[in-house]
Enzyme design. Sequence first.
Site, mmCIF file in Angstrom:
data_model
loop_
_atom_site.group_PDB
_atom_site.id
_atom_site.type_symbol
_atom_site.label_atom_id
_atom_site.label_comp_id
_atom_site.label_asym_id
_atom_site.label_seq_id
_atom_site.Cartn_x
_atom_site.Cartn_y
_atom_site.Cartn_z
ATOM 1 N N GLU A 1 32.522 -61.341 -13.645
ATOM 2 C CA GLU A 1 33.160 -62.646 -13.430
ATOM 3 C C GLU A 1 34.104 -63.015 -14.554
ATOM 4 O O GLU A 1 35.032 -63.793 -14.367
ATOM 5 C CB GLU A 1 32.100 -63.748 -13.271
ATOM 6 C CG GLU A 1 31.818 -64.062 -11.824
ATOM 7 C CD GLU A 1 30.918 -65.278 -11.596
ATOM 8 O OE1 GLU A 1 30.667 -66.079 -12.512
ATOM 9 O OE2 GLU A 1 30.462 -65.419 -10.451
ATOM 10 N N HIS B 1 18.537 -39.190 -9.441
ATOM 11 C CA HIS B 1 18.254 -38.472 -8.194
ATOM 12 C C HIS B 1 18.968 -39.125 -7.017
ATOM 13 O O HIS B 1 18.633 -38.878 -5.871
ATOM 14 C CB HIS B 1 16.743 -38.419 -7.962
ATOM 15 C CG HIS B 1 16.039 -37.686 -9.062
ATOM 16 N ND1 HIS B 1 15.742 -36.344 -8.989
ATOM 17 C CD2 HIS B 1 15.641 -38.095 -10.289
ATOM 18 C CE1 HIS B 1 15.154 -35.968 -10.116
ATOM 19 N NE2 HIS B 1 15.093 -37.012 -10.925
ATOM 20 N N LYS C 1 33.724 -69.473 -0.714
ATOM 21 C CA LYS C 1 33.126 -70.794 -0.461
ATOM 22 C C LYS C 1 34.003 -71.580 0.495
ATOM 23 O O LYS C 1 33.519 -72.232 1.414
ATOM 24 C CB LYS C 1 32.997 -71.592 -1.768
ATOM 25 C CG LYS C 1 31.992 -71.042 -2.738
ATOM 26 C CD LYS C 1 31.852 -71.979 -3.929
ATOM 27 C CE LYS C 1 31.057 -71.357 -5.047
ATOM 28 N NZ LYS C 1 31.156 -72.090 -6.293
HETATM 29 O O1 PA5 Z 1 29.172 -68.126 -14.423
HETATM 30 C C1 PA5 Z 1 29.319 -69.059 -13.660
HETATM 31 O O2 PA5 Z 1 29.885 -70.118 -13.995
HETATM 32 C C2 PA5 Z 1 28.798 -68.975 -12.243
HETATM 33 O O3 PA5 Z 1 28.202 -67.747 -11.985
HETATM 34 C C3 PA5 Z 1 27.754 -70.071 -11.998
HETATM 35 O O4 PA5 Z 1 26.699 -69.938 -12.908
HETATM 36 C C4 PA5 Z 1 27.214 -70.023 -10.574
HETATM 37 O O5 PA5 Z 1 28.254 -70.098 -9.665
HETATM 38 C C5 PA5 Z 1 26.253 -71.190 -10.334
HETATM 39 O O6 PA5 Z 1 26.882 -72.393 -10.611
HETATM 40 P P1 PA5 Z 1 26.092 -73.728 -10.810
HETATM 41 O O7 PA5 Z 1 25.237 -73.608 -11.995
HETATM 42 O O8 PA5 Z 1 27.147 -74.765 -10.984
HETATM 43 O O9 PA5 Z 1 25.277 -73.949 -9.565
#
Ligand code: PA5
Length: 430
Positions: A281, A302, A416
Amino acid sequence: MTTQLLQTTILNDSLIQINWSDYEVPVANIHHHLESTIDEPTGWLHLPLENQENLLNSIQLVANEIKLQADVLVVVGVGGSFLGARAIQDALTPYFGLHQNGIEVVYAGQNMSGAYIKQLLDSLATKEVYVNVISKSGTTMEPALAFRLIRSFMKQRYGEEAKNRIIVTTDAKRGILKQIADDADYRQFVIPENIGGRYSVLTPVGLLPVAVAGVDIEQLLEGAKEAASKLKNEHLETNEAYRYAVIRHALYSKGYQIEMLASFEPALAKFHDWWKQLFGESEGKDKKGLYPTTVNFSTDLHAIGQFIQEGSPIIFETLLHFHDITDDCCVPYAEKNEDKLNYLSSRTFNEINAISKQGTALAHAEGGVPVIQLELERLDAYHLGYLIYFFMKACAMSAYLLNVNPFDQPGVEAYKKKMLELLNEQKVSF
Ligand code: PA5
């Protein structure tokens, strides 16, 4: 092992041939930006160096209450609000049986499987339950949906008492979850404003669930503190996190497209997932970035070992190894030696596993796969805290070396948006 807490080595460095001096200036510039910026969510960088005694005490107090009152803690969250806790829990608690004090820590809100949530609720029927819902934004669909159902389960089950059994970890001011928590008078822990999801594992996001699971959170933070002070300089000769970032960047520049994190301890499988999200990310944007993938050896030797050894030369391997693992077994001597394994008798499984790691690394290196080794002395809370901080710092540096923002994730919004469009369309057509 050297005296360093974490050692980074390249097994076949002739394949990589890094011109370290080319990186000195960019690394120093990024370092100074990271250390001084107030416009980016870099609160995690200095947090371990701050005095967090009060926070730790209040987390420990709630964790003790949960351990005393509950058979199971349901942690609701996704992405950065889930992966870190799960990673630490699996790495530092026993493979089999219940956690300390007989409590289970289970997770929800990472999927929208009806079967998963139904079976989870069914499994809670005869157990005493606490819930920790974690969301920084407070609006993420998966945990919000799971929490709606679990909240209603808790109300039916405990009535007014439910409010004492639900702990919310969210932003100090914003979001629907914050609103729900205020209205229902749930106890709350705050996710600092200047720390984003995937950099938040060392805040209450990760600390409360793992404290309940029996992890020593003080030691976890001590390890992170040691890393924060050791890795606070810009020098490539001594800053192992920056060295790792540069090696990754150099390999990416040479055309490698996939970094494969590998380890030989199954307890680290969830830690791999945390690492994958952190790098995936943070770096995968603007059509750039290494694709982070993970393998658990021996299992995957394996399964995917053939590809690694002889397939397309697009992968490099980062081998994570802890030298000391608490439990071990000796290979017994067999009178008849039917399986011809007596030559291994009196050696331990962990010794053999370590030799297998060595052999695998050498074979992959000889096969032309660049192999980076990250070695730590012991798999415990202290060293894991160090490693977590190491990876977060390396990740921020890596992303900036690619000239991408380590702290946003605009691409995650696309699915989303489509999902909401479809859900709204179906609302009309039903
Ligand atoms: O790294 C990030 O910001 C995302 O992976 C969030 O942690 C994830 O989308 C969850 O978001 P939230 O804590 O707002 O529910």
